[in-house]
Design an enzyme around this catalytic site. Sequence first.
Site, PDB file in Angstrom:
ATOM      1  N   HIS A  83      32.968  28.021  41.292  1.00 48.05           N
ATOM      2  CA  HIS A  83      32.019  28.741  40.435  1.00 48.05           C
ATOM      3  C   HIS A  83      32.701  29.865  39.661  1.00 48.05           C
ATOM      4  O   HIS A  83      33.904  30.114  39.798  1.00 48.05           O
ATOM      5  CB  HIS A  83      30.845  29.271  41.267  1.00 48.05           C
ATOM      6  CG  HIS A  83      31.200  30.248  42.345  1.00 48.05           C
ATOM      7  ND1 HIS A  83      31.721  31.499  42.097  1.00 48.05           N
ATOM      8  CD2 HIS A  83      31.087  30.167  43.703  1.00 48.05           C
ATOM      9  CE1 HIS A  83      31.904  32.146  43.227  1.00 48.05           C
ATOM     10  NE2 HIS A  83      31.536  31.349  44.225  1.00 48.05           N
ATOM     11  N   CYS A  86      33.706  29.949  48.941  1.00 53.15           N
ATOM     12  CA  CYS A  86      33.797  29.146  47.718  1.00 53.15           C
ATOM     13  C   CYS A  86      35.110  29.427  46.994  1.00 53.15           C
ATOM     14  O   CYS A  86      35.949  30.188  47.474  1.00 53.15           O
ATOM     15  CB  CYS A  86      32.614  29.448  46.799  1.00 53.15           C
ATOM     16  SG  CYS A  86      31.001  29.007  47.507  1.00 53.15           S
TER      17      CYS A  86
END
Length: 211
Positions: free
Chosen positions: A117, A125
Amino acid sequence: MKKYNDTLSREFKKKNIAYPPKDIYLRAFKSQNEMELWARNTPNSEYKLIKTYRICSISGLLGPKRAQGDRQVPEGFYFIEEFNPKSEYCLSLRLNYPNYSDELLGKGKLGGDIYIHGGCVTVGCMPMTNDGIQEIYTICLNAKLNGEENIPVHIYPTRLNKNGMSYLSREFPKDTDRQQFWAELKTAYDYFEKTHKLLPVMYSPDGRYAN
């Protein structure tokens, strides 16, 4: 996203790869904070390195993600299963974590929602900054629209060459579980380094990678 398409088109042209592509592959290295974009023209041809992106931040330690809340970035062989154009982190691409290996070898609740992201914060992440994710999202969406259903994303602790394996042995000398896991990943890593092609992802009955 025209400017990203224009930039990517030039990069692909330099490598004699058609754009938009039909076959791309992402390979990440946690220690180096790097994500590589590879592509090829046909299923039987070799992948060519198109570009290397900087992963803005990595949380946790080297090693696989085995439980919810451990802040670990997963390691292993995944693919992109969801495109989110309305992410609070600009744009995001969700991985199919937990995969079969994670489900069998994990402990208790495994968590989920592991993304590539935008932004530069993470608890498991891989944030690529907003500019980075817009370019990566563009290329992945184009590949999907061009017929690539499952875009592979392989995540390694470090480059699993001789120096990398020596580093892991020094840092985790008594961690036999991690050492075994990395040895499994190394088979696929070595094959790609030699051939610039991917092995099919296979598992043993106990959830170990059996490539």
